[in-house]
Design a protein around this motif. Structure first.
Motif, mmCIF file in Angstrom:
data_model
loop_
_atom_site.group_PDB
_atom_site.id
_atom_site.type_symbol
_atom_site.label_atom_id
_atom_site.label_comp_id
_atom_site.label_asym_id
_atom_site.label_seq_id
_atom_site.Cartn_x
_atom_site.Cartn_y
_atom_site.Cartn_z
ATOM 1 N N SER A 1 0.957 -1.357 0.269
ATOM 2 C CA SER A 1 0.032 -0.021 -0.273
ATOM 3 C C SER A 1 0.994 1.614 0.329
ATOM 4 O O SER A 1 0.339 2.106 -0.366
ATOM 5 N N LEU A 2 2.425 1.486 0.734
ATOM 6 C CA LEU A 2 3.105 2.804 1.042
ATOM 7 C C LEU A 2 3.912 2.154 -0.126
ATOM 8 O O LEU A 2 4.491 3.356 -0.406
ATOM 9 N N THR A 3 3.941 1.461 -1.627
ATOM 10 C CA THR A 3 5.554 1.243 -2.769
ATOM 11 C C THR A 3 4.629 0.937 -3.428
ATOM 12 O O THR A 3 3.367 0.651 -4.124
ATOM 13 N N THR A 4 4.738 1.364 -4.824
ATOM 14 C CA THR A 4 4.787 0.609 -6.455
ATOM 15 C C THR A 4 6.032 -0.245 -6.394
ATOM 16 O O THR A 4 6.962 -0.550 -6.024
ATOM 17 N N GLN A 5 5.116 -0.480 -7.238
ATOM 18 C CA GLN A 5 7.005 -1.128 -8.517
ATOM 19 C C GLN A 5 8.332 -0.687 -8.523
ATOM 20 O O GLN A 5 9.575 -0.902 -8.975
ATOM 21 N N HIS A 6 8.195 0.746 -8.635
ATOM 22 C CA HIS A 6 9.270 1.487 -8.788
ATOM 23 C C HIS A 6 9.907 2.012 -7.350
ATOM 24 O O HIS A 6 10.978 2.054 -7.932
ATOM 25 N N THR A 7 9.168 2.104 -7.106
ATOM 26 C CA THR A 7 9.551 2.742 -5.657
ATOM 27 C C THR A 7 9.802 1.744 -4.281
ATOM 28 O O THR A 7 10.626 1.621 -3.624
ATOM 29 N N TYR A 8 9.820 0.306 -4.744
ATOM 30 C CA TYR A 8 9.749 -0.471 -4.470
ATOM 31 C C TYR A 8 11.472 -0.920 -3.572
ATOM 32 O O TYR A 8 11.944 -1.086 -2.271
ATOM 33 N N PRO A 9 12.247 -0.446 -4.533
ATOM 34 C CA PRO A 9 14.162 -1.079 -4.481
ATOM 35 C C PRO A 9 14.566 0.339 -3.661
ATOM 36 O O PRO A 9 15.216 0.108 -2.682
ATOM 37 N N LEU A 10 13.421 1.706 -3.790
ATOM 38 C CA LEU A 10 14.448 3.088 -2.751
ATOM 39 C C LEU A 10 13.529 2.090 -1.392
ATOM 40 O O LEU A 10 14.462 2.648 -0.519
#
Length: 484
Positions: free
Chosen positions: A366-375
């Motif tokens: 809920s707090l991340t997306t596919q692209h922000t997950y690594p960060l």
């Protein structure tokens, strides 16, 4: 250290150390005074996770049963990680290794060059074995310190010797997360359906992972070289009152009884190594080299046999093993608790059929997306790694919800492991726990070297997070592969 050494450090004029180094030393001095032993953190984690399971709606009995059932679930992996330490130590303290150290120590022409070389050795050795990196690099620093004409800063060299464990070790062959994921027999039953088996070709041998490791190594060596004090400002081992004149080869007494003869003869060593060589050849001939080396038992077997061969006589080998065993104490007592925690996270369910692991995974999704997950995961792993210095063991706690979130967000699972690996090593740069074996070799305290490692952290944290985020775009998602 002696009282004279303490006074010498306090009396250093401000221009000899930058403000950043002084802040880092002050921070570590505070941590050494107020932080409890790492085992206390593990016990607190058990209590917090158990409380979380109860708050989530699981019954007290289910929570207690999960802890007990999980406690010994990682006993195989626990022993495997203990042997990573033993194998690395035994190889690093052998006579041939001592000869290599003497040759390396003769090469640098200045103290600054010596610090840069120590950094390079520590970083590359850590890709093979993090235990080897710590001990071998520490012994190299001692050998360099004997060359008084170099005027090498002993603290900077000590910090350089620690860089392997604070940067790229988890991207190499001794990565506990990658090793665990590559072996179905080592995976907890609750984790296998979430991640499946992830071979080395999808973790540490990804070209993206190797590029990240290469960049980190190059930058770390450059920082170590540029931050090392010159001869006018260097604080040598002699100035710190540290005796580095001891022999670099362990001497053993000759046999005093007829029954001790075989302990001092290479006959048994040769026979055992020949026997082992046949098995190793068989393992590598029946499968690809990547598959063979990704088996943690094979990896440790090779290191132990090489260590036996390098020590040549069983007595020397046994003495090295005895000296290595104390360094495994943290692994032996902490990993069973990690197994219990992993079971509490993944087994007790509430009335809706959800575990604590499920709830945390949903929060990450809920707090991340596919692209922000690594960060997000990289930063999370870095922060938590300071409080739980596990040397890779906390992957067992976090993998269930981190990898479930990766599945839900369609993030490449192999890269999710590498994101965690690369970020987890960073807090070691300022956490005193894993410094202890190295500090014991060098006769230093954590505050003596953390100023230099803290400087590394300031640069490495944003650089590593950026690389992990950027390369995530190059890797597609694949569902977990469950072995039949």
């Amino acid at each position: 250290m002696t009282a004279q050494t303490e006074k010498a450090l306090k009396d250093l004029p401000p221009e000899r150390e930058g403000a950043m180094v002084r802040v880092a030393i002050g921070f570590t001095a505070w941590a050494e005074r107020w932080f409890p032993d790492a085992f206390i953190f593990v016990v607190i984690a058990v209590i917090i996770v158990a409380a979380g399971a109860l708050i989530n709606g699981a019954s007290p009995l289910d929570t207690s049963v999960a802890f007990g059932n999980g406690f010994w679930s990682l006993i195989t992996f626990t022993m495997q990680m203990a042997f990573v330490v033993i194998g690395g130590y035994v190889v690093a303290t052998s006579a041939p290794a001592a000869g290599l150290i003497r040759r390396l120590a003769a090469a640098p022409k200045s103290g600054i060059a010596a610090v840069g070389m120590v950094a390079a050795v520590a970083l590359f050795a850590s890709l093979l074995n993090w235990g080897l990196s710590l001990v071998f690099s520490g012994l190299l620093v001692l050998a360099l310190a004997k060359r008084r004409e170099l005027k090498m800063d002993y603290r900077a060299a000590g910090g350089a010797a620690y860089l392997g464990l604070g940067s790229v070790w988890a991207l190499g062959l001794s990565s506990s997360a990658a090793q665990l994921q590559a072996n179905a027999g080592s995976l907890p039953k609750a984790l296998l359906p979430i991640t499946g088996v992830i071979p080395f070709t999808e973790t540490i041998f990804l070209w993206q992972s190797m590029v990240v490791a290469a960049i980190i190594i190059a930058v770390a060596i450059a920082i170590a070289f540029l931050s090392a004090p010159g001869p006018d400002h260097a604080l040598t081992a002699e100035a710190m009152g540290i005796d580095v004149s001891a022999s670099d080869v362990n001497e053993i007494a000759p046999p005093s009884q007829p029954g001790e003869w075989l302990e001092h003869s290479p006959i048994l060593t040769v026979l055992i190594v020949l026997l082992a060589l046949g098995w190793i050849i068989h393992e590598f001939s029946r499968q690809s080299a990547m598959v063979a080396i990704s088996n943690l038992n094979t990896y440790n077997f090779i290191f132990i046999m090489v260590g036996l061969l390098l020590h040549w006589r069983p007595r020397r080998f046994l003495d090295a093993v005895k000296k290595a065993v104390p360094a495994t104490a943290g692994v032996l007592i902490q990993f069973p608790f990690y197994g219990g925690i992993a079971a509490i996270l993944t087994q007790p369910k509430n009335g809706a059929g959800l575990t604590v692991s499920d709830q945390i995974a949903h929060a990450f999704v809920s707090l991340t997306t596919q692209h922000t997950y690594p960060l997000a995961i990289g930063l999370y792993s870095s922060i938590l790694g300071f409080f739980v210095p596990s040397g890779g063991g906390k992957w067992l706690l976090e993998a269930p919800y981190l990898m479930q979130a990766a599945n839900d967000l369609k993030v490449n699972l192999g890269w999710a492991v590498q994101v965690y690996n690369a970020a987890e090593a960073l807090p070691n740069l300022i956490n005193p726990f894993w410094m202890l074996p190295l500090l014991g070799v060098l006769g230093l305290k954590a505050r003596n070297i953390v100023g230099f490692t803290f400087l590394q952290l300031i640069v490495m944290l944003p650089l590593t997070l950026f690389l992990l985020w950027a390369f995530a775009y190059t890797l597609p998602y694949h569902p977990p592969v469950i072995p039949t």
